[in-house]
Design an enzyme around this catalytic site. Structure first.
Site, PDB file in Angstrom:
ATOM      1  N   LYS A  24      -4.849   5.228   7.623  1.00 31.61           N
ATOM      2  CA  LYS A  24      -4.539   3.933   6.992  1.00 31.61           C
ATOM      3  C   LYS A  24      -3.302   3.310   7.617  1.00 31.61           C
ATOM      4  O   LYS A  24      -3.272   2.126   7.962  1.00 31.61           O
ATOM      5  CB  LYS A  24      -4.286   4.136   5.494  1.00 31.61           C
ATOM      6  CG  LYS A  24      -3.589   2.962   4.820  1.00 31.61           C
ATOM      7  CD  LYS A  24      -2.996   3.305   3.466  1.00 31.61           C
ATOM      8  CE  LYS A  24      -1.692   4.036   3.554  1.00 31.61           C
ATOM      9  NZ  LYS A  24      -1.005   4.211   2.257  1.00 31.61           N
ATOM     10  N   SER A  25      -2.263   4.110   7.750  1.00 32.75           N
ATOM     11  CA  SER A  25      -0.980   3.559   8.204  1.00 32.75           C
ATOM     12  C   SER A  25      -1.064   3.088   9.650  1.00 32.75           C
ATOM     13  O   SER A  25      -0.502   2.051  10.007  1.00 32.75           O
ATOM     14  CB  SER A  25       0.109   4.620   8.051  1.00 32.75           C
ATOM     15  OG  SER A  25       0.329   4.846   6.669  1.00 32.75           O
ATOM     16  N   ARG A  29      -0.912  -0.945  10.811  1.00 28.49           N
ATOM     17  CA  ARG A  29       0.091  -1.343  11.819  1.00 28.49           C
ATOM     18  C   ARG A  29      -0.595  -1.950  13.039  1.00 28.49           C
ATOM     19  O   ARG A  29      -0.146  -2.948  13.590  1.00 28.49           O
ATOM     20  CB  ARG A  29       0.917  -0.125  12.237  1.00 28.49           C
ATOM     21  CG  ARG A  29       2.023   0.218  11.255  1.00 28.49           C
ATOM     22  CD  ARG A  29       2.614   1.570  11.618  1.00 28.49           C
ATOM     23  NE  ARG A  29       3.742   1.918  10.776  1.00 28.49           N
ATOM     24  CZ  ARG A  29       3.661   2.294   9.502  1.00 28.49           C
ATOM     25  NH1 ARG A  29       2.478   2.370   8.920  1.00 28.49           N
ATOM     26  NH2 ARG A  29       4.745   2.597   8.806  1.00 28.49           N
ATOM     27  N   SER A 164      11.375   1.913  -0.736  1.00 24.74           N
ATOM     28  CA  SER A 164      10.208   2.035   0.142  1.00 24.74           C
ATOM     29  C   SER A 164      10.603   1.808   1.594  1.00 24.74           C
ATOM     30  O   SER A 164      11.233   0.798   1.919  1.00 24.74           O
ATOM     31  CB  SER A 164       9.133   1.009  -0.245  1.00 24.74           C
ATOM     32  OG  SER A 164       8.079   1.055   0.692  1.00 24.74           O
ATOM     33  N   SER A 165      10.156   2.722   2.439  1.00 20.73           N
ATOM     34  CA  SER A 165      10.354   2.529   3.886  1.00 20.73           C
ATOM     35  C   SER A 165       9.585   1.318   4.387  1.00 20.73           C
ATOM     36  O   SER A 165       9.873   0.791   5.458  1.00 20.73           O
ATOM     37  CB  SER A 165       9.846   3.767   4.630  1.00 20.73           C
ATOM     38  OG  SER A 165       8.442   3.898   4.444  1.00 20.73           O
ATOM     39  N   SER A 193      10.372   8.495   3.694  1.00 18.18           N
ATOM     40  CA  SER A 193       9.256   8.339   4.642  1.00 18.18           C
ATOM     41  C   SER A 193       9.695   8.179   6.089  1.00 18.18           C
ATOM     42  O   SER A 193       9.248   7.275   6.801  1.00 18.18           O
ATOM     43  CB  SER A 193       8.367   7.144   4.236  1.00 18.18           C
ATOM     44  OG  SER A 193       8.099   7.151   2.869  1.00 18.18           O
ATOM     45  N   GLU A 307       3.486  11.137   0.799  1.00 22.53           N
ATOM     46  CA  GLU A 307       2.037  10.972   0.620  1.00 22.53           C
ATOM     47  C   GLU A 307       1.348  12.305   0.303  1.00 22.53           C
ATOM     48  O   GLU A 307       0.235  12.323  -0.200  1.00 22.53           O
ATOM     49  CB  GLU A 307       1.407  10.420   1.899  1.00 22.53           C
ATOM     50  CG  GLU A 307       1.546   8.932   2.074  1.00 22.53           C
ATOM     51  CD  GLU A 307       0.776   8.435   3.293  1.00 22.53           C
ATOM     52  OE1 GLU A 307       0.470   9.250   4.170  1.00 22.53           O
ATOM     53  OE2 GLU A 307       0.518   7.226   3.353  1.00 22.53           O
ATOM     54  N   ARG A 379      -4.679   9.175  -4.556  1.00 22.73           N
ATOM     55  CA  ARG A 379      -4.139  10.538  -4.381  1.00 22.73           C
ATOM     56  C   ARG A 379      -4.175  11.339  -5.693  1.00 22.73           C
ATOM     57  O   ARG A 379      -4.155  12.570  -5.663  1.00 22.73           O
ATOM     58  CB  ARG A 379      -2.754  10.488  -3.751  1.00 22.73           C
ATOM     59  CG  ARG A 379      -2.782   9.820  -2.380  1.00 22.73           C
ATOM     60  CD  ARG A 379      -1.692  10.184  -1.455  1.00 22.73           C
ATOM     61  NE  ARG A 379      -1.602   9.185  -0.388  1.00 22.73           N
ATOM     62  CZ  ARG A 379      -2.344   9.170   0.722  1.00 22.73           C
ATOM     63  NH1 ARG A 379      -3.248  10.114   0.930  1.00 22.73           N
ATOM     64  NH2 ARG A 379      -2.207   8.223   1.628  1.00 22.73           N
TER      65      ARG A 379
HETATM   66  O1  LIG Z   1       4.364   2.666   6.174  1.00 17.99           O
HETATM   67  C1  LIG Z   1       3.388   3.249   5.691  1.00 17.99           C
HETATM   68  O2  LIG Z   1       2.256   3.185   6.217  1.00 17.99           O
HETATM   69  C2  LIG Z   1       3.580   4.041   4.474  1.00 17.99           C
HETATM   70  C3  LIG Z   1       4.839   4.387   4.081  1.00 17.99           C
HETATM   71  C4  LIG Z   1       5.114   5.170   2.871  1.00 17.99           C
HETATM   72  O3  LIG Z   1       5.585   4.266   1.894  1.00 17.99           O
HETATM   73  P1  LIG Z   1       6.932   4.548   0.998  1.00 17.99           P
HETATM   74  O4  LIG Z   1       8.062   4.654   1.938  1.00 17.99           O
HETATM   75  O5  LIG Z   1       6.966   3.378   0.088  1.00 17.99           O
HETATM   76  O6  LIG Z   1       6.650   5.843   0.290  1.00 17.99           O
HETATM   77  C5  LIG Z   1       3.864   5.884   2.364  1.00 17.99           C
HETATM   78  O7  LIG Z   1       4.097   6.451   1.101  1.00 17.99           O
HETATM   79  C6  LIG Z   1       2.689   4.933   2.313  1.00 17.99           C
HETATM   80  O8  LIG Z   1       1.554   5.568   1.848  1.00 17.99           O
HETATM   81  C7  LIG Z   1       2.375   4.422   3.700  1.00 17.99           C
HETATM   82  C1  LIG Z   2       1.952   5.266  -1.358  1.00 15.04           C
HETATM   83  C2  LIG Z   2       0.755   5.068  -0.792  1.00 15.04           C
HETATM   84  O1  LIG Z   2       0.202   3.888  -0.447  1.00 15.04           O
HETATM   85  P1  LIG Z   2       0.776   2.436  -0.174  1.00 15.04           P
HETATM   86  O2  LIG Z   2       0.517   2.165   1.275  1.00 15.04           O
HETATM   87  O3  LIG Z   2      -0.024   1.530  -1.062  1.00 15.04           O
HETATM   88  O4  LIG Z   2       2.237   2.422  -0.508  1.00 15.04           O
HETATM   89  C3  LIG Z   2      -0.123   6.219  -0.472  1.00 15.04           C
HETATM   90  O5  LIG Z   2      -1.146   6.013   0.197  1.00 15.04           O
HETATM   91  O6  LIG Z   2       0.191   7.359  -0.887  1.00 15.04           O
END
Ligand SMILES: O=C(O)C1=C[C@@H](OP(=O)(O)O)[C@@H](O)[C@H](O)C1
Ligand SMILES: C=C(OP(=O)(O)O)C(=O)O
Length: 418
Positions: A24-25, A29, A164-165, A193, A307, A379
């Site tokens: 997903k991430s 991106r 949140s990062s 993160s 995560e 999750r």
């Molecule tokens: O940049 C990203 O793709 C993510 C960063 C994290 O967010 P947080 O830093 O808010 O936890 C993670 O938990 C999220 O699932 C995805």
């Molecule tokens: C925190 C999560 O998702 P989000 O990208 O919506 O922040 C996750 O997938 O655990």
């Protein structure tokens, strides 16, 4: 509400291999970087799930073409970014934090809203940062509106990214297109993160950006981004419940195509699951985790890889000793308040979980079946499935909500247990 899903109990050690869809991430991106590039991109093996379809939809609404290509790839053809547009972010952190900095570059008004709980997720620091960088933004949480003029001055901004990062990542991803580029400084409790921040820096650099970082500071120079081919790795965070099944059942699970080198937080599963009593081996392509018969408790800071926490909490509830999961206070702002949700739901099955200011203390107790509520959190579904392997009669609420990142979870889980 869909019917409850009877999480299957394992009738013996699992022995299975799983091929997981894309990260997903990385997919989200890649979509954002392709949108801001000077030339078309081909995103290979993207994840297609609720979060990534929402991202593709939001970018299309801003004037970008995201088309299906051979083999499930996405071809992204950047275009002039424009409003007006009304965007649905669902419950996706990546969409609500990565798209506003892009919308600020569009000419026209862009409105954002999402699921009811999305309105409770923290947005203030990134929206304030956009204002400080020269964008016009109305609102401090969803719903909000970005009124773009087609350009953003950029420059240096200081925020508290402890919530949140993604506040940092969102600003950095659009940074190359801001007139002065961007410098983000963090002041406050630690930014969570680290793995995802490294992913942002790596993917920016791979797209041709000049990006550098130091302690609590990140810089991206203004400049063109290139398109081209982008390969998406399998989602290693979504590997967590499958690999955990090896520990719960004393069996063996292989995840296909584990990358040699990765910025994904899921790579930490290798040592986390080893610390909990399993053993992990990588053959240069696939990762195999074997259960050792017992699951051990763990005292660990999961802030960089949060995560993984829901599945690790489920394992901890089945362990032979207590666990402390630390460094994850920010999970109160995730899809749901995950610390509260895990505490309530594991205790609802007879467990003994206590919330700490920055995490969870978990003392294993014999568990019984019952309804495991999931609060629209993919999750939490995965955590319920892991518990259900060992505890007959766990009924998981709203299985389809797992489609946020892994629509095929139910089939893959059943297949693993066959
Ligand atoms: O940049 C990203 O793709 C993510 C960063 C994290 O967010 P947080 O830093 O808010 O936890 C993670 O938990 C999220 O699932 C995805
Ligand atoms: C925190 C999560 O998702 P989000 O990208 O919506 O922040 C996750 O997938 O655990």
């Amino acid at each position: 509400m869909p019917p409850l899903w009877s999480a299957p109990a394992a009738d013996g050690p699992v022995d299975a291999a799983v091929a997981l869809p894309g990260s997903k991430s990385m997919t989200n991106r890649a979509l954002v970087l392709a949108t801001l590039a000077d030339e078309p991109s081909m995103i290979r093996r993207p994840l297609r799930s609720r979060d990534t379809l929402l991202m593709a939809g939001a970018l299309r609404a801003l004037g970008v073409a995201v088309d299906d290509a051979d083999g499930g790839a996405w071809r992204v053809t950047p275009g002039e970014l424009r409003g007006p547009a009304t965007l649905d972010v669902g419950l996706a952190g990546t969409v609500m934090r990565f798209v506003p900095p892009v919308a600020a570059l569009a000419a026209g008004e862009v409105s954002f809203d999402g699921d009811p709980h999305a309105r409770k997720r923290p947005m203030g620091p990134i929206l304030a940062a956009l204002r400080a960088l020269g964008a016009e933004v109305e609102g401090d949480a969803l719903p909000f509106t970005v009124r773009g003029t087609g350009a953003v001055a950029g420059g240096s901004v200081t925020i508290d990214a402890s919530g949140s990062s993604q506040f940092v990542s969102g600003l950095l991803l659009a940074g190359p297109r801001y007139a002065k580029g961007i410098e983000v400084r963090h002041e406050g409790p630690p930014v969570p993160s680290a793995a995802h921040l490294a992913m942002t820096m790596r993917m920016l650099a791979d797209a041709g950006a000049s990006a550098e970082s130091g302690p609590d500071v990140w810089r991206v120079q203004p400049g063109a981004l290139r398109g081209g081919e982008v390969d998406i790795e399998p989602d290693l965070s979504n590997a967590a419940p499958f690999l955990a099944a090896a520990l719960v059942t004393g069996g063996r699970v292989t995840v296909r195509g584990w990358p040699t080198e990765t910025t994904q937080p899921g790579d930490a599963l290798r040592h986390l699951l080893a610390d909990m009593g399993g053993s992990a081996s990588w053959d240069g392509g696939d990762l195999t985790v074997r259960g050792g018969g017992a699951i051990h408790g763990i005292d660990v800071d999961l802030g960089d890889v949060s995560e993984l926490s829901c599945v690790i909490a489920a394992l901890a509830a089945l362990a032979d000793g207590p666990s402390r999961l630390r460094g994850i206070a920010h999970m109160r702002g995730h899809e749901t308040d995950r610390l509260a949700a895990l505490t309530t739901e594991i205790n609802g099955l007879g467990g003994d979980v206590r919330e700490l200011p920055d995490g969870l203390e978990i003392r294993p107790r014999p568990l019984r079946g019952g309804v495991f509520h999931t609060y629209d959190d993919h999750r939490m579904v995965m955590a319920g499935a892991v518990l259900g392997l060992a505890v007959p009669g766990v009924e998981v609420e709203n299985l389809p909500t797992v489609g946020k990142t892994l629509p095929e979870f139910g089939e893959l889980w059943t297949e693993m247990l066959r």
